[in-house]
Design an enzyme around this catalytic site. Structure first.
Site, mmCIF file in Angstrom:
data_model
loop_
_atom_site.group_PDB
_atom_site.id
_atom_site.type_symbol
_atom_site.label_atom_id
_atom_site.label_comp_id
_atom_site.label_asym_id
_atom_site.label_seq_id
_atom_site.Cartn_x
_atom_site.Cartn_y
_atom_site.Cartn_z
ATOM 1 C CG ASP A 321 7.305 16.260 0.185
ATOM 2 O OD1 ASP A 321 6.463 16.432 -0.158
ATOM 3 O OD2 ASP A 321 7.155 15.009 1.009
ATOM 4 C CD GLU A 324 4.984 22.789 -0.281
ATOM 5 O OE1 GLU A 324 4.756 22.753 0.716
ATOM 6 O OE2 GLU A 324 4.623 21.654 -1.633
ATOM 7 C CG ASP A 436 0.543 15.012 0.624
ATOM 8 O OD1 ASP A 436 0.799 14.077 -0.667
ATOM 9 O OD2 ASP A 436 0.903 14.760 1.357
HETATM 10 O O1 MIG Z 1 3.924 15.380 5.421
HETATM 11 O O2 MIG Z 1 7.338 12.464 2.944
HETATM 12 O O3 MIG Z 1 3.646 15.096 -0.560
HETATM 13 O O4 MIG Z 1 4.256 12.478 -1.113
HETATM 14 O O5 MIG Z 1 4.882 10.999 1.096
HETATM 15 C C1 MIG Z 1 3.434 14.391 4.773
HETATM 16 C C2 MIG Z 1 6.118 12.254 3.959
HETATM 17 C C3 MIG Z 1 5.107 14.507 3.812
HETATM 18 C C4 MIG Z 1 4.496 14.748 1.890
HETATM 19 C C5 MIG Z 1 4.285 14.413 0.713
HETATM 20 C C6 MIG Z 1 3.634 12.435 -0.222
HETATM 21 C C7 MIG Z 1 5.046 12.412 1.224
HETATM 22 C C8 MIG Z 1 4.894 12.344 2.499
HETATM 23 N N1 MIG Z 1 4.651 14.257 2.390
#
Ligand code: MIG
Length: 727
Positions: A321, A324, A436
């Site tokens: 995750d 970016e 999201d």
């Molecule tokens: O700032 O890890 O897209 O699926 O549950 C949020 C928490 C960070 C973004 C991800 C989402 C995940 C969440 N993350």
């Protein structure tokens, strides 16, 4: 200014300057012969010191496809798209950029062609927004590669694109099962509870995720032993029940003395640096962190080795995750803001105005471009490159680190590997989910369109957060989205912190029962899904296709909320509130309407091509099997691999002849590449009031365990003939 080289009969590369080697393209370009080429076919070129512009005049009926992870219609005309990876959790229609960067488009018109711009920083595609008839593509550089695919057929353009960038990722077969997630299940106990609940309630489940709260203080590659005292025991116990646990991993490494990942990274110079060559600091979940320099191969190897703590526990996949990379703030930026606030002496009559300036300034704190411009990567040859120039590669390179490491950590096993950010090439090793979204009906339509446009980029295995991530979901929304999810190759219910729980049992009894049947339907479709998926990778043809990729008509180009799932099945999801049905267009051929409730209920009706209003109760999904194509079903199970598939149900409307090539392999390894797979070639020939079947088995490695096939074959007047066959 451009040099031209022939890549294949239909593909040319136009190179300007000295492009950065992104790794998107798999062909060896060191030997191609370049010739000077003042122009690029189709486009007018305008350049200055800072940018390259490509301009194309569209014809009235030209359709533009592609651009992967972008919002708006499937036909991309009428909007501006920006490729500069960003963590934006509010996908409103005005947004230009999302997490991934996919600068590949297809122009479908009198003159058709495809275009891929291999350039890893900002690109703008203005597709008939500023001027309705013009495409203007702006690349903020003179160092770039442009690939032009000159083919008439959209599907051929995509084949050429895959020949250039590689074939799509193949997940393990269990990754086609249903998956449950939530930010967060806060403890081992909660994860076990959710898993057990699925088994108790007889709802199939293959995967459960642990989101960031399993970590100790959001330190990556650590486990909070207070809440997850026996994470490895949990992984083992759930594995006994056929459920895999997948952890999330973020790139940011917490700055904390004594924390091994931090210490190792610091000691070896593995983090991105600022202009003074100090480790760059940005805040994410753990507070202040450093970013691993994934553009460096030593760093990738080091990072990859960290995943061993998971594979040692028996974990078979990872969820990358925030790559970016997402930045909550940098100390420098916040410092500047406070300094300017302190200096500001505000007159009473300016208060309102100043307040909005502050609000604006705060909005610009996260993911600020200036921050991306303020750090550097150390490349393998020792040179430093500013992050901004290669921004869109960070997620790809993080995922490459994971993918390469998993090849060693899980030898010959296919991992389930997900990334949020992506760039062309990532589709070879992993896949992406859609980020999201919100629990909005509007985002079901976004899900439907993204399935189609991401499949064009080779992200076959993809899906949205089912039920919506942000916001509270109504039971009706979750049901309808769980139904659409059956046709998301990556089928995962996931929701954000502080939102209404949306697991199937969180509502009423009726909703629960419908959702159970819905998930069971997904498992009934497993042999078809897997077989079609593997065949599409082999054929280099999208697994999910828009109608306009299959049928020639004019109307098909306008229909974006129906799609082909494999070659036999058309799905027309209900994606609006309170609807008890929907309008469906049936193109070109006859169709067998299976507005499905359950696997067990297979009473189908024959429809001629045309426009219809199709009724679909809350429990029903409008599904249509294409004439002379077949659907292959099996009895649902609790998880993939619980039982061997020994019985198949073959359903179809056969007016002349139908052939289906059923594929199977071990579902876990890469042995299929060495020929360890089997085929059943099923041929059905229509005869006056009956049909004739021929089944040929080609299965040297005994991969297919099917011993009984039930045929349910309809004729054009809707009569069904059923036959069983032992093979
Ligand atoms: O700032 O890890 O897209 O699926 O549950 C949020 C928490 C960070 C973004 C991800 C989402 C995940 C969440 N993350």
């Amino acid at each position: 200014m451009f040099k031209k080289a022939q890549i294949s009969a239909q593909t040319h590369l136009y190179r300007s300057g000295e492009p950065f080697k992104t790794g998107a393209v798999i062909l060896d370009l060191s030997k191609v012969n370049f010739q000077d080429s003042p122009r690029i076919p189709y486009f007018e070129i305008e350049t200055n010191d800072k940018e390259t512009n490509l301009i194309y005049k569209m014809q009235k009926d030209d359709v533009v496809y592609g651009l992967g992870e972008t919002l708006g219609a499937l036909n991309k005309r009428g909007k501006i798209y920006q490729f500069y990876a960003t963590d934006d959790p509010l996908h409103t229609p005005d947004k230009k950029a999302l997490y991934g960067s996919h600068p590949f488009m297809i122009l479908d018109g009198e003159k058709s062609f495809g275009l891929f711009i291999d350039y890893p920083s900002e690109i703008i595609f203005d597709i008939g927004f500023t001027h309705k008839d013009y495409i203007k593509i702006t690349i903020f550089s003179k160092d770039l590669d442009i690939y032009l695919f000159e083919c008439d057929e959209k599907l051929t353009i995509i084949k050429e694109y895959f020949a250039l960038t590689g074939k799509p990722y193949i997940p393990p077969k269990w990754a086609f099962g249903f998956q449950q997630s939530r930010w967060s299940y806060f403890s081992e106990e909660e994860v076990r509870y959710v898993a057990n609940k699925y088994r108790e309630l007889d709802i199939p489940l293959d995967v459960i995720y642990t989101d960031i709260d399993y970590m100790d203080g959001y330190k990556v590659f650590t486990i909070n032993r207070e809440t997850f005292p026996n994470y490895e025991g949990m992984v083992k116990d759930l594995a006994q029940k056929g459920i895999k646990v997948i952890p999330i991993i973020d790139p940011g490494v917490k700055i904390e003395e004594g924390y091994h990942v931090y210490e190792e990274g610091k000691m070896n110079g593995y983090f991105c640096v600022d202009k003074n060559r100090e480790d760059f600091v940005a805040a994410v979940w753990p507070g202040l962190t450093h970013f691993p320099d994934f553009l460096n191969s030593d760093v990738r190897k080091w990072w990859g080795r960290q995943y061993k703590i998971f594979t040692d526990m028996g974990i078979k996949g990872v969820w990358n995750d925030m790559n970016e990379p997402s930045i909550f703030y940098t100390p420098t930026r916040v410092q500047k803001l406070f300094e300017s606030l302190e200096k500001a002496k505000v007159e009473e009559n300016e208060l309102g105005q100043k307040l909005s300036l502050i609000q604006e300034a705060i909005k610009n704190i996260p993911n600020n471009r200036e921050d991306y411009k303020s750090f550097y990567h150390k490349l393998d040859d020792g040179t430093l490159i500013n992050h901004d120039l290669v921004h869109n590669l960070y997620g790809l390179k993080m995922t490459e680190a994971a993918s390469e490491a998993l090849k060693t950590l899980l030898p010959n096993e296919r991992p389930l590997l997900l990334s949020r950010s992506s760039y062309p090439g990532l589709h070879r090793m992993a896949s992406i989910w859609m980020g999201d979204n919100m629990s909005w009906w509007e985002h079901m339509l976004v899900n439907i369109r993204l399935l189609q446009s991401l499949n064009m980029m080779g992200f076959f295995y993809t899906g949205a957060d089912i039920g919506g991530f942000g916001g509270d979901a109504s039971p009706e929304l979750v049901i309808r989205w769980m139904q659409l999810g059956v046709f998301n190759p990556f089928y995962r219910n996931h929701a954000a912190l502080n939102t209404r729980p949306q697991e199937p049992w969180q509502f009423d009894e009726e909703s629960l029962n419908i959702m159970r049947d819905t998930v069971r339907l997904r498992y009934a479709l497993l042999p078809y899904t897997y077989s079609e998926y593997m065949n599409s990778v082999k054929e280099s043809e999208p697994f999910i296709k828009p109608l306009s990729f299959v049928f020639d008509g004019k109307k098909e180009k306008d229909i974006e909320d129906q799609f082909m799932y494999g070659n036999s099945l058309m799905v027309a999801p209900v994606h609006e509130q309170n609807k008890k049905g929907r309008y469906v267009y049936l193109p070109d051929v006859k169709w067998l309407n299976w507005t499905a409730t359950k696997f067990e209920e297979r009473n189908m009706t024959v429809y001629k091509p045309g426009d219809y209003y199709i009724e679909a109760e809350l429990s029903q999904i409008p599904l249509f099997i294409k004439e002379n194509n077949l659907l292959v079903l099996t009895e649902p199970m609790n998880y993939v691999g619980e039982k061997e598939i020994t019985e198949l149900w073959i359903v179809g409307l056969v007016t002349s002849q139908a052939v289906y090539t059923y594929y199977d392999d071990d579902g876990l390894t890469y042995n299929f590449a060495k020929g360890e797979f089997g085929h059943l070639k099923i041929e059905i020939l229509k005869e006056s009031n009956d049909f004739k079947v021929q089944v040929e088995k080609e299965d040297p490695k005994n991969m297919i365990k099917v011993n009984k096939i039930h045929f349910e074959i309809y004729d054009e007047s809707g009569n069904v003939v059923k036959k069983d066959m032992i093979i």
